[in-house]
Scaffold this motif. Structure first.
Motif, short mmCIF file in Angstrom:
data_model
loop_
_atom_site.label_atom_id
_atom_site.label_comp_id
_atom_site.label_asym_id
_atom_site.label_seq_id
_atom_site.Cartn_x
_atom_site.Cartn_y
_atom_site.Cartn_z
N LEU A 1 0.80 -1.22 0.00
CA LEU A 1 0.00 0.00 0.00
C LEU A 1 0.83 1.28 0.00
O LEU A 1 0.29 2.36 -0.22
CB LEU A 1 -0.94 0.01 1.21
CG LEU A 1 -1.93 -1.16 1.28
CD1 LEU A 1 -2.72 -1.12 2.58
CD2 LEU A 1 -2.87 -1.13 0.08
N THR A 2 2.12 1.18 0.27
CA THR A 2 3.00 2.36 0.28
C THR A 2 3.80 2.36 -1.01
O THR A 2 4.75 1.60 -1.16
CB THR A 2 3.96 2.32 1.48
OG1 THR A 2 3.20 2.17 2.68
CG2 THR A 2 4.77 3.60 1.57
N TRP A 3 3.40 3.22 -1.95
CA TRP A 3 4.00 3.17 -3.28
C TRP A 3 4.83 4.41 -3.57
O TRP A 3 4.32 5.51 -3.53
CB TRP A 3 2.93 3.02 -4.35
CG TRP A 3 3.53 2.77 -5.69
CD1 TRP A 3 3.89 3.71 -6.61
CD2 TRP A 3 3.88 1.51 -6.24
NE1 TRP A 3 4.44 3.12 -7.72
CE2 TRP A 3 4.44 1.76 -7.52
CE3 TRP A 3 3.78 0.19 -5.80
CZ2 TRP A 3 4.89 0.74 -8.35
CZ3 TRP A 3 4.23 -0.81 -6.62
CH2 TRP A 3 4.77 -0.54 -7.89
N PRO A 4 6.12 4.26 -3.92
CA PRO A 4 6.89 3.01 -3.72
C PRO A 4 7.47 3.00 -2.32
O PRO A 4 7.87 4.04 -1.81
CB PRO A 4 7.97 3.13 -4.78
CG PRO A 4 8.24 4.62 -4.88
CD PRO A 4 6.91 5.29 -4.60
N LEU A 5 7.52 1.86 -1.70
CA LEU A 5 8.11 1.77 -0.37
C LEU A 5 9.60 2.05 -0.44
O LEU A 5 10.14 2.83 0.34
CB LEU A 5 7.85 0.40 0.24
CG LEU A 5 8.42 0.18 1.64
CD1 LEU A 5 7.77 1.13 2.64
CD2 LEU A 5 8.24 -1.26 2.09
N ALA A 6 10.28 1.44 -1.38
CA ALA A 6 11.70 1.68 -1.61
C ALA A 6 11.85 2.53 -2.86
O ALA A 6 11.52 2.08 -3.96
CB ALA A 6 12.46 0.37 -1.76
N ALA A 7 12.32 3.75 -2.68
CA ALA A 7 12.37 4.69 -3.81
C ALA A 7 13.23 4.18 -4.96
O ALA A 7 12.97 4.48 -6.12
CB ALA A 7 12.88 6.03 -3.32
N TYR A 8 14.27 3.42 -4.65
CA TYR A 8 15.18 2.94 -5.69
C TYR A 8 14.63 1.72 -6.42
O TYR A 8 15.01 1.47 -7.56
CB TYR A 8 16.54 2.60 -5.08
CG TYR A 8 17.21 3.75 -4.38
CD1 TYR A 8 17.63 4.88 -5.09
CD2 TYR A 8 17.44 3.72 -3.01
CE1 TYR A 8 18.26 5.94 -4.45
CE2 TYR A 8 18.09 4.78 -2.36
CZ TYR A 8 18.48 5.88 -3.09
OH TYR A 8 19.10 6.92 -2.46
#
Length: 241
Positions: free
Chosen positions: A72-79
């Motif tokens: 649900l957290t987009w994007p969780l990892a920015a890379y």
């Protein structure tokens, strides 16, 4: 990721949270849980539904919480925004399935133990959900294909152990994609493995194949997740500013 003057990397870890250490451990243990449950159902004198329910609840909670946040957290990892799909969504789906299994085993423990064939009873109950498991298997095939086509999963040279293969990204891509594909094989076979499953006879055919691939991949994910606690800590130390 920012290249250093020395040629290494600097990573802003505030933009790259990751859970695939605990996710891998829990997913591996969850696959082994399924195999173990199938075996335990054939030993009625030793089968304790409440114990299996507790194990499923613990693993399901870990995978559901971390998988839901990553999904649900987009994007969780920015890379690596594709990690949301690769790790988050399968973990969420598997976690919810384990929680459902925990609820069933806990609330219906007496019914299961009183059944003349606990294995057949649980197989009948699980049959409607097997469609979703089949769909997850197809999704895992898609992830495996993406891993190979786009050469995903390769570790940077700054990561201990795994980074030794940084110049050969196909090695880790093949390994991880293979694991996802094998788990997918078990998931696709799951609806068919339920047919005729019983506590009175040793599983054969499709059920045996599904059990073998899930047992092997479960152990692999468990060990790989444990290894990642060292390699990921080393990566963070080696790439922090």
């Amino acid at each position: 990721m920012i290249p250093m003057e020395s040629g290494g990397l600097v990573v802003d870890w505030t933009l790259m949270p990751t859970y695939n250490t605990i996710m891998s451990l829990a997913a591996g243990a969850g696959l082994l849980w399924i195999v173990g449950l199938g075996r335990a159902l054939r030993k009625r004198d030793e089968f304790a539904p409440e114990g299996w329910a507790l194990a499923a609840a613990v693993l399901g909670a870990i995978l559901t919480i971390t998988g839901a946040h990553m999904t649900l957290t987009w994007p969780l990892a920015a890379y690596f925004p594709f990690d949301n799909i690769i790790f988050g969504e399968p973990s969420l789906g598997f976690g919810v399935l384990l929680l459902a299994a925990a609820f069933l085993l806990w609330r219906r423990s007496a019914l299961i133990m009183e059944s003349p064939d606990p294995g057949a009873t649980l197989a009948r109950i699980a049959r409607p959900l097997s469609v979703f498991v089949f769909g997850l298997g197809l999704a895992l095939f898609g992830i495996a294909a993406a891993g190979m086509v786009f050469q995903l999963f390769a570790a940077p040279p700054e990561e201990p152990i795994s980074g030794a293969f940084a110049e050969y990204p196909w090695i880790e891509a093949t390994f991880m994609s293979g694991l996802f594909a094998l788990v997918g094989v078990g998931a696709v076979l799951f609806p068919f493995a339920l047919r005729g499953f019983t506590s009175s006879a040793k599983p054969r055919g499709i059920a045996t194949v599904a059990g073998v691939v899930w047992g092997l991949t479960g152990l692999a994910f468990l060990l790989f997740g444990a290894l990642n606690y060292f390699t990921h800590i080393g990566l963070i130390i080696n790439t922090s500013a």
